[in-house]
Write an enzyme that holds these catalytic residues in place. Sequence first.
Site, PDB file in Angstrom:
ATOM      1  N   SER A 185      19.781 -13.832  -7.220  1.00 60.37           N
ATOM      2  CA  SER A 185      20.743 -14.593  -6.591  1.00 60.37           C
ATOM      3  C   SER A 185      22.134 -14.094  -7.181  1.00 60.37           C
ATOM      4  O   SER A 185      23.105 -14.012  -6.335  1.00 60.37           O
ATOM      5  CB  SER A 185      20.099 -16.221  -6.623  1.00 60.37           C
ATOM      6  N   SER A 190      22.672 -20.084  -0.616  1.00 68.25           N
ATOM      7  CA  SER A 190      22.893 -21.662  -2.797  1.00 68.25           C
ATOM      8  C   SER A 190      22.406 -20.671  -3.677  1.00 68.25           C
ATOM      9  O   SER A 190      21.460 -19.866  -4.173  1.00 68.25           O
ATOM     10  CB  SER A 190      21.651 -22.310  -2.854  1.00 68.25           C
ATOM     11  N   GLU A 191      23.543 -21.059  -4.277  1.00 68.29           N
ATOM     12  CA  GLU A 191      23.256 -19.718  -6.053  1.00 68.29           C
ATOM     13  C   GLU A 191      22.162 -19.826  -6.439  1.00 68.29           C
ATOM     14  O   GLU A 191      21.483 -19.131  -7.199  1.00 68.29           O
ATOM     15  CB  GLU A 191      24.209 -19.970  -7.332  1.00 68.29           C
ATOM     16  N   ASN A 192      21.523 -21.530  -6.314  1.00 63.48           N
ATOM     17  CA  ASN A 192      19.647 -21.636  -6.818  1.00 63.48           C
ATOM     18  C   ASN A 192      18.785 -20.517  -6.597  1.00 63.48           C
ATOM     19  O   ASN A 192      17.538 -21.241  -6.988  1.00 63.48           O
ATOM     20  CB  ASN A 192      19.227 -23.307  -7.152  1.00 63.48           C
TER      21      ASN A 192
END
Lengths: 227, 227
Positions: free
Chosen positions: A103, A61-63
């Site tokens: 990330s 997940s990008e976060n």
Amino acid sequence: MKAHMRAELNGLAACKPWTRDEIAARAARDIPEGFYVNLGIGIPVLVANYVPAEREVIIHSENGVLGMGPTPEPDKINRWLINASKKYVTLVPGGSYMHHADSFAIIRGGHLDLCVLGAFQVAENGDFANWLTSADDTMPSVGGAMDLAVGAKQIWVLMEHTTKTGGSRLLRRCTYPLTAPGVVKRVYTNLAVIDVAADGFVVRETAPGLTFAALQDLTAAPLRRAN
Amino acid sequence: MIDKIVQTMAAAMAGIRDGAVVLIGGFGSIGQPNALIDGLIDQGAKELTVVANNAGVGHAGLARLLEVGRVRKIVCSYPRTTDPVVFERLYREGRIELDVVPQGTMAERLRAAGAGIPAFYTPTSVGTRLAEGKEVREFSGRQYVLERALFGDVALIEAWEADRWGNLAYRSSARNFNPVMAAAAKLTIAQAQHIVELGALDPEKVGTPGIFVDRVVHVPYGEPVVT
């Protein structure tokens, strides 16, 4: 005669389009064990629910989450753990956290095997548009889509085949501003599974009861049958 | 003795000027330093440029800073979050400037600022509207866009634990932009849920070494709320 009316006459009435969950499940079937995958917001996040339990697929997940698990039970929520859609998620054993620059090093650096994104439009040359619906969109929001589009080794798009008014989302060329040119390799819609080949769209599979001719009628770009 | 812990919010906010570029950590409301944002509102600095992933949710935190009219411009990747009521109104009324940056480009521009790198080339946004007017250069047959470092005058950071040297540890996905922004500003102010004795933080788990942090405020607010 409108394309969708013609398609009905050609047998679309007998067709059972896939639901959003069925589109996600269909895509999940094609993700090999060991893949590192990022899932975009919309239909793509549903893919996580359909990866077979015995198959190890690691979701990013990008976060800053690698090894994202499913939605937690209400009494087991970690309020510091959300996904890109800002919903509570879990971390699987072996999962880890990283800051945003790392990330996106994962994303941009070519470390993801696959990114599954939603889209408004996909063109036969692999261009796609998923961040603006017109040149004067009131609130342009790009998020991580452009980074994912150029960074992952492979891009799949999951979307409805047509707009609410029946217009084709598969086109010869996108009319909305692009997210990235020439990157989409496969499209899963409620009507078909379609590869984006060097010479255009190739239909691999159609929804139950849907003929190739009816699918072509609903698609504003030439389709070819897979050999 | 080095002691970066300040006892009052007023002391934490001292010296922030009108027109400052303020980096605000968080992804949505997770990892967003709401107490520091409220402190900044009380401090009174105006005409601010805010750099944050989103443009505020509901009426609290960043949204409140916008609502009381202190922000001239926002640099973010995704203003269209769940409930961007305040930003949406200001934007429609032409009272706030918006600079949309792909999320990974924003993270890397911040990282570059903290790392002494004035500019870099990225494949993100090549061939899209967001690359218009920017230098494009080819490396090994692929096109890249030149992006510049994004420096802050001030960074507002949320951490889980801190000590008097300013070492910070984060919790789960609340880490997000915080470590990257902490290094990218001239004045870095952190709020932390727990203040621990020097030496109590496991050195292996320090997410931001104290060298990047100037002031720490103890804000034991409990659990964040996803709104």
